[in-house]
Scaffold this motif. Structure first.
Motif, PDB file in Angstrom:
ATOM      1  N   LEU A 105      27.776 -15.332 -25.089  1.00  0.00           N
ATOM      2  CA  LEU A 105      27.837 -13.776 -25.276  1.00  0.00           C
ATOM      3  C   LEU A 105      29.327 -13.363 -25.202  1.00  0.00           C
ATOM      4  O   LEU A 105      29.679 -12.656 -26.016  1.00  0.00           O
ATOM      5  CB  LEU A 105      26.721 -13.401 -24.373  1.00  0.00           C
ATOM      6  CG  LEU A 105      25.311 -13.831 -24.354  1.00  0.00           C
ATOM      7  CD1 LEU A 105      24.584 -12.944 -23.479  1.00  0.00           C
ATOM      8  CD2 LEU A 105      24.871 -13.443 -25.948  1.00  0.00           C
ATOM      9  N   VAL A 106      29.839 -13.794 -24.291  1.00  0.00           N
ATOM     10  CA  VAL A 106      31.264 -12.920 -24.038  1.00  0.00           C
ATOM     11  C   VAL A 106      32.153 -13.607 -25.345  1.00  0.00           C
ATOM     12  O   VAL A 106      32.806 -12.680 -25.892  1.00  0.00           O
ATOM     13  CB  VAL A 106      31.788 -13.426 -22.607  1.00  0.00           C
ATOM     14  CG1 VAL A 106      33.323 -13.056 -22.765  1.00  0.00           C
ATOM     15  CG2 VAL A 106      30.992 -12.784 -21.676  1.00  0.00           C
ATOM     16  N   ALA A 107      32.157 -14.870 -25.400  1.00  0.00           N
ATOM     17  CA  ALA A 107      32.901 -15.355 -26.513  1.00  0.00           C
ATOM     18  C   ALA A 107      32.754 -14.851 -27.919  1.00  0.00           C
ATOM     19  O   ALA A 107      33.708 -14.499 -28.742  1.00  0.00           O
ATOM     20  CB  ALA A 107      32.910 -16.907 -26.482  1.00  0.00           C
ATOM     21  N   ALA A 108      31.354 -14.712 -28.124  1.00  0.00           N
ATOM     22  CA  ALA A 108      30.865 -14.109 -29.477  1.00  0.00           C
ATOM     23  C   ALA A 108      31.450 -12.575 -29.819  1.00  0.00           C
ATOM     24  O   ALA A 108      32.028 -12.308 -30.631  1.00  0.00           O
ATOM     25  CB  ALA A 108      29.392 -14.198 -29.604  1.00  0.00           C
ATOM     26  N   TYR A 109      31.284 -11.846 -28.490  1.00  0.00           N
ATOM     27  CA  TYR A 109      31.755 -10.545 -28.675  1.00  0.00           C
ATOM     28  C   TYR A 109      33.321 -10.321 -28.606  1.00  0.00           C
ATOM     29  O   TYR A 109      33.648  -9.621 -29.568  1.00  0.00           O
ATOM     30  CB  TYR A 109      31.269  -9.920 -27.004  1.00  0.00           C
ATOM     31  CG  TYR A 109      31.557  -8.400 -26.992  1.00  0.00           C
ATOM     32  CD1 TYR A 109      30.900  -7.413 -27.614  1.00  0.00           C
ATOM     33  CD2 TYR A 109      32.817  -7.903 -26.443  1.00  0.00           C
ATOM     34  CE1 TYR A 109      31.364  -6.078 -27.696  1.00  0.00           C
ATOM     35  CE2 TYR A 109      33.270  -6.641 -26.421  1.00  0.00           C
ATOM     36  CZ  TYR A 109      32.416  -5.714 -27.057  1.00  0.00           C
ATOM     37  OH  TYR A 109      32.800  -4.382 -27.107  1.00  0.00           O
ATOM     38  N   ARG A 110      34.132 -11.321 -28.155  1.00  0.00           N
ATOM     39  CA  ARG A 110      35.493 -11.217 -28.243  1.00  0.00           C
ATOM     40  C   ARG A 110      35.874 -11.606 -29.823  1.00  0.00           C
ATOM     41  O   ARG A 110      36.941 -10.990 -30.284  1.00  0.00           O
ATOM     42  CB  ARG A 110      36.208 -12.326 -27.220  1.00  0.00           C
ATOM     43  CG  ARG A 110      36.372 -12.063 -25.940  1.00  0.00           C
ATOM     44  CD  ARG A 110      37.106 -12.893 -25.214  1.00  0.00           C
ATOM     45  NE  ARG A 110      37.116 -12.583 -23.762  1.00  0.00           N
ATOM     46  CZ  ARG A 110      37.769 -13.419 -22.902  1.00  0.00           C
ATOM     47  NH1 ARG A 110      38.081 -14.550 -23.209  1.00  0.00           N
ATOM     48  NH2 ARG A 110      38.004 -12.885 -21.555  1.00  0.00           N
ATOM     49  N   LYS A 111      35.177 -12.486 -30.536  1.00  0.00           N
ATOM     50  CA  LYS A 111      35.622 -12.699 -31.791  1.00  0.00           C
ATOM     51  C   LYS A 111      34.496 -12.055 -32.736  1.00  0.00           C
ATOM     52  O   LYS A 111      34.484 -12.478 -33.868  1.00  0.00           O
ATOM     53  CB  LYS A 111      35.476 -14.070 -32.193  1.00  0.00           C
ATOM     54  CG  LYS A 111      36.560 -15.062 -31.236  1.00  0.00           C
ATOM     55  CD  LYS A 111      36.506 -16.383 -31.301  1.00  0.00           C
ATOM     56  CE  LYS A 111      37.450 -17.083 -30.685  1.00  0.00           C
ATOM     57  NZ  LYS A 111      37.584 -18.789 -30.790  1.00  0.00           N
ATOM     58  N   ARG A 112      33.905 -10.852 -32.310  1.00  0.00           N
ATOM     59  CA  ARG A 112      33.169 -10.377 -33.461  1.00  0.00           C
ATOM     60  C   ARG A 112      33.745  -9.827 -34.566  1.00  0.00           C
ATOM     61  O   ARG A 112      32.951  -9.739 -35.665  1.00  0.00           O
ATOM     62  CB  ARG A 112      32.309  -9.155 -32.545  1.00  0.00           C
ATOM     63  CG  ARG A 112      33.407  -7.900 -32.066  1.00  0.00           C
ATOM     64  CD  ARG A 112      32.642  -6.982 -31.251  1.00  0.00           C
ATOM     65  NE  ARG A 112      33.751  -5.980 -30.993  1.00  0.00           N
ATOM     66  CZ  ARG A 112      34.483  -6.009 -29.857  1.00  0.00           C
ATOM     67  NH1 ARG A 112      34.794  -7.109 -29.219  1.00  0.00           N
ATOM     68  NH2 ARG A 112      35.458  -4.965 -29.721  1.00  0.00           N
ATOM     69  N   ASN A 113      34.984  -9.495 -34.524  1.00  0.00           N
ATOM     70  CA  ASN A 113      35.457  -8.760 -35.859  1.00  0.00           C
ATOM     71  C   ASN A 113      36.337 -10.108 -36.815  1.00  0.00           C
ATOM     72  O   ASN A 113      36.696  -9.804 -37.711  1.00  0.00           O
ATOM     73  CB  ASN A 113      36.661  -8.078 -35.477  1.00  0.00           C
ATOM     74  CG  ASN A 113      36.038  -6.648 -34.721  1.00  0.00           C
ATOM     75  OD1 ASN A 113      34.807  -6.194 -35.300  1.00  0.00           O
ATOM     76  ND2 ASN A 113      36.645  -6.180 -33.935  1.00  0.00           N
ATOM     77  N   ALA A 114      35.985 -11.309 -36.179  1.00  0.00           N
ATOM     78  CA  ALA A 114      36.623 -12.425 -36.747  1.00  0.00           C
ATOM     79  C   ALA A 114      36.081 -12.894 -38.103  1.00  0.00           C
ATOM     80  O   ALA A 114      34.771 -12.711 -38.018  1.00  0.00           O
ATOM     81  CB  ALA A 114      36.991 -13.682 -35.804  1.00  0.00           C
TER      82      ALA A 114
END
Length: 637
Positions: free
Chosen positions: A306-315
């Motif tokens: 969840l954290v990793a997906a949130y960090r790269k949400r704009n990628a």
């Protein structure tokens, strides 16, 4: 970077075909996202252990088993059956006797006693998530069962002391049936109730580590590489639930008989003795057991995704910085005790957690970059939720039956010829129907249904769950119709105010229809659900998957208490002039309306299940071979 690329997006975009498609639509790339993997040997895992050989069985010391023929199989499974049989014997023994104990001995109102027991049942099942977490993360299933079954035994000993030593209960002098009904008996002191609740909930907490682990640990004893694995697993869950049923039958007959003949202390003591004996049997089987290594905290892995997906949400997946979807090389997984899992297109937003960019470097933190398998674990947990959630309604009905149908039986004739069956024995009939169905399952149901469905086991797991939910609707519908007849009969016969006086001309065995129907529903629904969750759950989260079923049971108990409270407040007047549907006097209440409300709720729930089951795709070929990885063929579509 020390990595071995399978296929990266910007390389594929150099080809004319995909490049032209990219100019028109990013959706094509997203649909085929599973083709783009990058495998790295320089992976620092979340747990610092490296990766393991998938689901290889190990001994109690964590070492691979050299000769599997000397461990596991049906012999080991039968040692485990005994533990579950005793746990369910205690569970149902408390559920059917504790309401009466609190009413007759602790002098609590019947409705308060029912709610207290419902809460106990709910806690003992809902807390199974904790037991499943500890088993999958740190302890393993064997040690989780060993610890919590000892806690369970301690709680049962405490309850036995409460029923045996007069200090723990209020004064019983001058407390006849009329005084009980009028609430004139000496109430229990606050410290006495505190002690009873403490040991009762300690018992419920003990069940938290047993229930999610026993079925999974038993299923672990079978070799998943065997050609007969599916057949063994199917039969195991049927035999497993048969042991549950035998425990329930003993609780509703032998334990009730002991209570009537020898008192509450002897009844609760018999449960403690049975639990102690089953513990000894379980530990005797230790040399035969196959174990699975705990894979580390599943909550940590979920949080990392969840954290990793949130960090790269704009990628963007079409970004030139995109290297590929990250995974470790070979057949092995970065998660201890787990094989690799195929990439799927569900919950695509979570794929951002496995999206490797050039800026991630050669050894990124798992809080910034997760493997595809780790991401798919989270997807599977999310996809599983609707199915056990749809069984909450069935568990609500089962919980209501434990109290409401007993109240019905108090007003009816329970004689079989000259033999008078105690009212608290009435719930044994669903158990007997379950026992009969399970006994005839392979000789009758499977051959008949195989001709209709063509399924080798007669019906798929989800089909069995659906059959159970459908039959539960028939059960509560009949219960409502019969309760209307019973209430009218009581009023016509002059028993409106005498709700604890049995009517000699109305047999309690009319209740067998609703009992047997709910028993059949339970067989199909719960057995199918347990098998479904075990097979579909990620390798390193089997206990968590099984805990889903127990959690649904717990939520059903809590929902029953909540629904009862709402019905009492909505349908009854504060001054007591208009009794609620669930009035303590069943003859002035409207249990029939309540049963029909449950029927409507069950129909709505069944429709939701049909939609969820139709949308669900069974997990197949969940272990990824290295050859497949090298070809980049990961997408199920």
């Amino acid at each position: 970077m020390g990595s071995r690329e399978i296929k990266s997006l910007h390389e594929v975009n150099e080809t004319p075909v995909l490049g032209r498609l990219d100019e028109h639509s990013e959706s094509f790339q997203r649909k085929k996202l599973g083709m783009f993997f990058i495998e790295s040997d320089d992976r620092r895992t979340a747990f610092g252990r490296g990766y393991t050989g998938g689901t290889t069985p190990v001994n109690i010391r964590g070492k691979p088993i050299a000769d599997l023929s000397k461990t596991g199989g049906w012999i080991a499974a039968f040692f485990i059956f005994g533990n579950e049989m005793a746990e369910r014997m205690a569970y149902f023994g408390l559920s059917v006797n504790m309401v009466a104990f609190m009413f007759y001995v602790m002098h609590m109102p019947f409705t308060t006693s029912s709610d207290a027991v419902n809460n106990f049942l709910g806690i003992s099942q809902a807390s199974s998530v904790l037991g499943g977490f500890l088993a999958d993360a740190y302890l393993g299933r064997y040690w989780t069962i060993a610890i919590f079954t000892t806690i369970y035994l301690g709680g049962l000993v405490g309850i036995t002391l409460c029923a045996t030593i007069s200090t723990f209960v209020p004064n019983q002098a001058k407390c006849d049936q009329l005084s009980l009904l009028l609430g004139r008996c000496e109430p229990a002191k606050p410290w006495q109730m505190t002690y009873l609740y403490t040991v009762l909930y300690l018992t419920g907490f003990g069940a938290a580590g047993i229930r999610p682990c026993v079925s999974s640990f038993g299923a672990d004893q079978f070799d998943e590489k065997s050609k007969d694995y599916k057949s063994h697993l199917d039969r195991f869950f049927n035999f497993f639930y048969l042991s549950v049923t035998v425990g329930a039958i003993i609780a509703f007959t032998a334990v009730v008989y002991i209570q009537i003949k020898h008192g509450w202390g002897a009844a609760f003591g018999s449960l403690a003795i049975a639990m102690g004996f089953s513990n000894v049997v379980f530990f005797l089987g230790t040399p035969l057991y196959r174990h699975r290594l705990p894979g580390g905290s599943p909550l940590t892995r979920v949080a990392q995704v969840l954290v990793a997906a949130y960090r790269k949400r704009n990628a963007s997946f079409s970004n030139s910085e995109f290297v590929g979807l990250f995974e470790v090389p070979g057949k092995q997984s970065a998660i201890k005790g787990s094989g690799k899992i195929l990439h799927t297109d569900d919950f695509r937003c979570l794929d951002k957690a496995a999206l490797q960019l050039k800026e991630d470097g050669g050894n990124p933190s798992p809080w910034k970059l997760c493997t595809v398998t780790q991401v798919e674990e989270v997807k599977i947990l999310l996809k599983l939720i609707p199915i056990p959630a749809c069984t909450i309604m069935l568990n609500l009905v089962l919980t209501e039956y434990l109290t409401l149908s007993v109240q019905q039986a108090y007003t009816m004739n329970t004689h079989i010829g000259r033999l008078k069956l105690p009212v608290t024995c009435m719930p044994v009939f669903p158990g007997l129907s379950i026992f009969l169905i399970l006994s005839l399952y392979y000789s009758v149901f499977v051959p008949l249904s195989r001709r209709i469905t063509g399924h080798p086991h007669g019906a798929s797991q989800l089909q069995r769950v659906g059959i159970g939910l459908a039959i539960s609707i028939l059960s509560v519908a009949w219960a409502g119709a019969f309760e209307r007849y019973r209430r009218n009969f009581a009023i016509r016969s002059g028993y409106e105010a005498s709700f604890l006086s049995p009517m000699p001309n109305l047999s309690a065995y009319w209740l067998l229809i609703q009992y047997c129907l709910i028993g059949i529903a339970e067989v199909f629904c719960i057995v199918g659900l347990l098998e479904f969750l075990y097979e579909e759950a990620p390798d390193a989260m089997k206990s968590i998957g099984s805990a889903y079923a127990a959690l649904a049971g717990g939520l059903g108990c809590f929902a029953a208490s909540l629904l009862n409270s709402i019905i009492k407040s909505v349908t009854g007047s504060p001054n007591g002039r208009n009794p609620s549907w669930l009035s303590q006097n069943i003859n002035t209440g409207r249990f029939d309306y309540f049963y029909w409300l449950l029927t409507v709720m069950s129909i709505i729930n069944f429709c939701i299940f049909l939609y969820s089951a139709h949308k669900y795709k069974y997990r197949k070929d969940h272990e990824v071979g290295e050859g497949i990885m090298e070809n980049g063929m990961h997408d199920k579509m």
